[in-house]
Design a protein around this motif. Structure first.
Motif, mmCIF file in Angstrom:
data_model
loop_
_atom_site.group_PDB
_atom_site.id
_atom_site.type_symbol
_atom_site.label_atom_id
_atom_site.label_comp_id
_atom_site.label_asym_id
_atom_site.label_seq_id
_atom_site.Cartn_x
_atom_site.Cartn_y
_atom_site.Cartn_z
ATOM 1 N N LYS A 160 48.280 -9.188 17.188
ATOM 2 C CA LYS A 160 47.158 -10.109 17.023
ATOM 3 C C LYS A 160 46.008 -9.739 17.947
ATOM 4 O O LYS A 160 44.846 -9.777 17.564
ATOM 5 N N GLN A 161 46.324 -9.368 19.166
ATOM 6 C CA GLN A 161 45.276 -8.966 20.107
ATOM 7 C C GLN A 161 44.564 -7.707 19.628
ATOM 8 O O GLN A 161 43.348 -7.582 19.753
ATOM 9 N N GLU A 166 44.181 -6.785 16.492
ATOM 10 C CA GLU A 166 43.353 -7.184 15.353
ATOM 11 C C GLU A 166 42.065 -7.842 15.819
ATOM 12 O O GLU A 166 40.994 -7.604 15.280
ATOM 13 N N VAL A 167 42.155 -8.685 16.835
ATOM 14 C CA VAL A 167 40.967 -9.354 17.369
ATOM 15 C C VAL A 167 40.004 -8.322 17.940
ATOM 16 O O VAL A 167 38.795 -8.402 17.725
ATOM 17 N N GLU A 177 38.148 -6.644 15.094
ATOM 18 C CA GLU A 177 37.141 -7.522 14.511
ATOM 19 C C GLU A 177 35.903 -7.602 15.394
ATOM 20 O O GLU A 177 34.785 -7.676 14.906
#
Length: 79
Positions: A20-21, A23-24, A27
């Motif tokens: 998740k980190q 992916e952030v 983005e």
């Protein structure tokens, strides 16, 4: 009976958090882009005022502001 505990080689409880980190961060690094179609560009060109028309409108504005603009009542009545 054999019980497999949390010491399995595939098990990592922090794996999802790390994904998740990542992916952030991806983005955040993305930049905004815009693409205007040919049709939209043509519409933008058609919205620009005609130079002759703009001069004519400006001359009428100047006459109205100075109080010299006269309305032809016969033309108004015909329309």
């Amino acid at each position: 009976m054999r019980i497999n505990g949390s010491n399995q080689p595939n098990f990592n409880p922090y794996k999802n958090i790390v994904k998740k980190q990542a992916e952030v961060k991806r983005e955040i690094n993305k930049q905004d882009q815009i693409e205007i179609s040919k049709e939209a560009k043509q519409l933008q060109e058609s919205e620009r005022p005609n130079e002759k028309r703009a001069e004519y409108v400006q001359s009428i504005k100047n006459l109205v502001q100075s109080g010299e603009y006269k309305v032809d009542s016969e033309k108004v009545a015909k329309k």
